[in-house]
Design an enzyme around this catalytic site. Sequence first.
Site, PDB file in Angstrom:
ATOM      1  N   LYS A  31       0.817  -1.212   0.000  1.00 58.10           N
ATOM      2  CA  LYS A  31       0.000   0.000   0.000  1.00 58.10           C
ATOM      3  C   LYS A  31       0.851   1.263   0.000  1.00 58.10           C
ATOM      4  O   LYS A  31       0.459   2.271  -0.574  1.00 58.10           O
ATOM      5  CB  LYS A  31      -0.934   0.026   1.215  1.00 58.10           C
ATOM      6  N   LYS A  74      -6.451 -10.033  -8.386  1.00 57.43           N
ATOM      7  CA  LYS A  74      -7.620 -10.052  -7.509  1.00 57.43           C
ATOM      8  C   LYS A  74      -8.651  -9.022  -7.957  1.00 57.43           C
ATOM      9  O   LYS A  74      -8.289  -7.927  -8.371  1.00 57.43           O
ATOM     10  CB  LYS A  74      -7.176  -9.691  -6.083  1.00 57.43           C
ATOM     11  N   LYS A 114     -11.595  -2.918  -5.914  1.00 57.03           N
ATOM     12  CA  LYS A 114     -12.299  -1.685  -6.252  1.00 57.03           C
ATOM     13  C   LYS A 114     -11.346  -0.623  -6.770  1.00 57.03           C
ATOM     14  O   LYS A 114     -11.771   0.404  -7.259  1.00 57.03           O
ATOM     15  CB  LYS A 114     -13.164  -1.167  -5.096  1.00 57.03           C
TER      16      LYS A 114
END
Length: 346
Positions: free
Chosen positions: A115, A207, A210
């Site tokens: 991240k 994966k 969103k």
Amino acid sequence: MTDFPERVFSGMQATGNLHLGNYLGAMLNWLRMQETHDCIYCVVDLHAITVWQDPQALAGNIREVTAAYIACGLDPEKSIIFNQSQVSAHAELAWVFNCVARLGWLNRMTQFKEKAGKDRENASIGLFVYPNLMAADILAYRATHVPVGEDQKQHLELSRDIAQKFNNDFAASIAAHGHGEAFFPLPKPMITGPATRVMSLRDGTRKMSKSEPSEYSRIDMTDDADTIAQKFRKARTDPEPLPSEPDGLKDRPEAENLVGIYAALAGMTKADVLKEYGGAQFSAFKPALSDLAVARLAPISTEMTRLKSDPAHIDGILADGAARAEAIAKPVMDAVKDIVGLLRTR
Ligand code: TRP
């Protein structure tokens, strides 16, 4: 070892729209657990702000995720449904855990590395200690079972390490305050279900997420019947017909993903799906998958729309859930303060 009563805790980030990956990967397990266990399901808004959230959008996203929980079938009568920031024990216990967890442990967290990306110096400190807050979420309720996706396994291991170190470091004080040998349970991840990993409809090796720019990569829980059908029609496939055994799905990630989605939606194994569709072309399988998905998902999106039209009702559910969560977490936090030696109001 002290025996802890079984309690389930899990959460999803309040970053808006849930998609099919959240539904098949997490929600179906949450629904199953709800029938047999005391469950606490949290909308984790404090985790959400570890990266920038538009203040105008955040409140709406907290309500949206709550609406999704309920539309999917979580029952606020059976389970406790609330948002994290309304119960102060999460932030308080997270601070204590910031003082228990070691820098070296957090430095190993792969999700932080992903991240934070290349510009690690510029990531928030909150993003770095995200797993400590997650441990606090779980342990503020002394929860024993945590249904999560594969990607959260490392964070669960960290939660166990934190619980264990707290129990060790404060062992004498824990005993002196009448809590026996261990104050916190070591929470177990529960990773079950047929399709824990739902992949992108555009690329079977990634994966469903969103954050992927193309909307055609995912089925959102707010999609109506036409949109669902259209997205499956456009889903990437290969030119071969479906195999008749799961072995034949090897190196065919898109085929494997669509069969997995079908299996999870139908409550079947992949082998059963292939018994029925082995030899079929995607031109025949896709419409069947699409019909099944519409039958399962369209009622959820309709219910979400209905719930979202009444924000006061959602706020009422969250307030009630927060009060019930607080009733469990406050005594735990009080005991933690006593054990650590902090003075508290009585
Ligand atoms: N980190 C989890 C995720 O991204 C969300 C989460 C926060 C969570 N707190 C939790 C999950 C506690 C389980 C238990 O999916």
